[in-house]
Design a protein around this motif. Structure first.
Motif, PDB file in Angstrom:
ATOM      1  N   UNK A 160       0.033  37.421  -8.038  1.00 40.95           N
ATOM      2  CA  UNK A 160       1.039  36.463  -7.557  1.00 40.95           C
ATOM      3  C   UNK A 160       2.297  36.478  -8.410  1.00 40.95           C
ATOM      4  N   UNK A 161       2.155  36.622  -9.713  1.00 40.91           N
ATOM      5  CA  UNK A 161       3.333  36.690 -10.580  1.00 40.91           C
ATOM      6  C   UNK A 161       4.205  37.883 -10.203  1.00 40.91           C
ATOM      7  N   UNK A 162       3.589  39.025 -10.010  1.00 34.99           N
ATOM      8  CA  UNK A 162       4.346  40.226  -9.629  1.00 34.99           C
ATOM      9  C   UNK A 162       4.952  40.077  -8.232  1.00 34.99           C
ATOM     10  N   UNK A 163       4.150  39.592  -7.306  1.00 33.52           N
ATOM     11  CA  UNK A 163       4.614  39.445  -5.919  1.00 33.52           C
ATOM     12  C   UNK A 163       5.806  38.498  -5.839  1.00 33.52           C
ATOM     13  N   UNK A 164       5.669  37.330  -6.412  1.00 33.43           N
ATOM     14  CA  UNK A 164       6.751  36.347  -6.346  1.00 33.43           C
ATOM     15  C   UNK A 164       7.961  36.794  -7.157  1.00 33.43           C
ATOM     16  N   UNK A 165       7.719  37.479  -8.274  1.00 31.16           N
ATOM     17  CA  UNK A 165       8.818  37.987  -9.092  1.00 31.16           C
ATOM     18  C   UNK A 165       9.683  39.000  -8.355  1.00 31.16           C
ATOM     19  N   UNK A 166       9.093  39.713  -7.408  1.00 29.27           N
ATOM     20  CA  UNK A 166       9.846  40.679  -6.601  1.00 29.27           C
ATOM     21  C   UNK A 166      10.397  40.063  -5.321  1.00 29.27           C
ATOM     22  N   UNK A 167      10.112  38.783  -5.100  1.00 29.96           N
ATOM     23  CA  UNK A 167      10.578  38.132  -3.870  1.00 29.96           C
ATOM     24  C   UNK A 167       9.675  38.418  -2.684  1.00 29.96           C
ATOM     25  N   UNK A 168       8.406  38.751  -2.962  1.00 26.12           N
ATOM     26  CA  UNK A 168       7.455  39.060  -1.902  1.00 26.12           C
ATOM     27  C   UNK A 168       6.633  37.860  -1.493  1.00 26.12           C
ATOM     28  N   UNK A 169       5.699  38.103  -0.595  1.00 26.06           N
ATOM     29  CA  UNK A 169       4.788  37.069  -0.112  1.00 26.06           C
ATOM     30  C   UNK A 169       3.362  37.609  -0.131  1.00 26.06           C
ATOM     31  N   UNK A 170       2.407  36.697  -0.089  1.00 32.98           N
ATOM     32  CA  UNK A 170       0.999  37.082  -0.065  1.00 32.98           C
ATOM     33  C   UNK A 170       0.232  36.087   0.780  1.00 32.98           C
ATOM     34  N   UNK A 171      -0.889  36.539   1.298  1.00 28.35           N
ATOM     35  CA  UNK A 171      -1.726  35.653   2.082  1.00 28.35           C
ATOM     36  C   UNK A 171      -3.140  36.172   2.192  1.00 28.35           C
ATOM     37  N   UNK A 172      -4.038  35.260   2.527  1.00 26.75           N
ATOM     38  CA  UNK A 172      -5.432  35.606   2.778  1.00 26.75           C
ATOM     39  C   UNK A 172      -5.695  35.288   4.241  1.00 26.75           C
ATOM     40  N   UNK A 173      -6.116  36.296   4.986  1.00 30.51           N
ATOM     41  CA  UNK A 173      -6.350  36.147   6.423  1.00 30.51           C
ATOM     42  C   UNK A 173      -7.847  36.270   6.696  1.00 30.51           C
ATOM     43  N   UNK A 174      -8.501  35.190   7.119  1.00 33.22           N
ATOM     44  CA  UNK A 174      -9.939  35.266   7.391  1.00 33.22           C
ATOM     45  C   UNK A 174     -10.221  36.075   8.656  1.00 33.22           C
ATOM     46  N   UNK A 175     -11.358  36.763   8.671  1.00 34.52           N
ATOM     47  CA  UNK A 175     -11.802  37.433   9.890  1.00 34.52           C
ATOM     48  C   UNK A 175     -12.154  36.370  10.927  1.00 34.52           C
ATOM     49  N   UNK A 176     -12.082  36.732  12.184  1.00 33.16           N
ATOM     50  CA  UNK A 176     -12.369  35.788  13.258  1.00 33.16           C
ATOM     51  C   UNK A 176     -13.791  35.231  13.171  1.00 33.16           C
ATOM     52  N   UNK A 177     -14.727  36.042  12.668  1.00 28.59           N
ATOM     53  CA  UNK A 177     -16.111  35.581  12.584  1.00 28.59           C
ATOM     54  C   UNK A 177     -16.412  34.827  11.287  1.00 28.59           C
ATOM     55  N   UNK A 178     -15.421  34.683  10.394  1.00 26.56           N
ATOM     56  CA  UNK A 178     -15.605  33.955   9.151  1.00 26.56           C
ATOM     57  C   UNK A 178     -16.402  34.689   8.095  1.00 26.56           C
ATOM     58  N   UNK A 179     -16.684  35.956   8.311  1.00 30.76           N
ATOM     59  CA  UNK A 179     -17.532  36.707   7.380  1.00 30.76           C
ATOM     60  C   UNK A 179     -16.764  37.744   6.567  1.00 30.76           C
ATOM     61  N   UNK A 180     -15.482  37.622   6.516  1.00 31.36           N
ATOM     62  CA  UNK A 180     -14.678  38.561   5.748  1.00 31.36           C
ATOM     63  C   UNK A 180     -13.234  38.096   5.713  1.00 31.36           C
TER      64      UNK A 180
END
Length: 141
Positions: free
Chosen positions: A112-132
């Motif tokens: 997150x430090x590197x991502x935000x320092x470069x002006x980027x974004x990050x996210x966690x996307x759950x699988x539709x079945x909730x298992x990944x």
């Protein structure tokens, strides 16, 4: 798993076993793919992108292996941005924003430090079945 990544101009997908050697293979593949896309090693986003990728794959190897024998790494680019995504089949959804070094999530804090320092974004996307999930980082080029 790759929602939103299919439409990006350049895309490469790599599936790896959830073993320590996956970190090296994912990083070396990133270096090759970026070179093929004419994104040179001296571009200011490349070094941080390689470290971010190594941290995300390392997390998958360390934490997801019992439930996810494989990881899928997606490398994608458009004219002004680079996206790295790591998918596994472990249901735990890590917290990215608010990750801190002293709390046991030091790798994600670095991401997150590197991502935000470069002006980027990050996210966690759950699988539709909730298992990944897919952890995705977008960086400007």
């Amino acid at each position: 798993m790759t929602a939103g990544l299919e439409s990006l101009r350049q895309r490469h997908v790599l599936t790896l076993p959830t073993v320590p050697a996956a970190v090296r293979v994912a990083r070396e593949t990133a270096e090759q793919v970026l070179a093929e896309w004419h994104i040179g090693p001296h571009h200011p986003s490349v070094g941080p992108a390689l470290l971010i990728l190594a941290e995300l794959v390392t997390n998958g190897v360390r934490h997801a292996a019992p439930l996810s024998p494989q990881l899928t790494v997606v490398y994608a680019a458009r004219r002004d941005g680079l996206t790295l995504a790591v998918h596994d089949r472990h249901p735990y959804l890590p917290t990215l924003y608010g990750a801190t070094v002293g709390s046991g999530d030091g790798g994600l804090a670095t991401v997150m430090e590197l991502t935000l320092g470069l002006g980027g974004t990050a996210g966690v996307l759950p699988d539709a079945d909730g298992r990944g999930k897919t952890v995705r980082v977008c960086l400007p080029l």
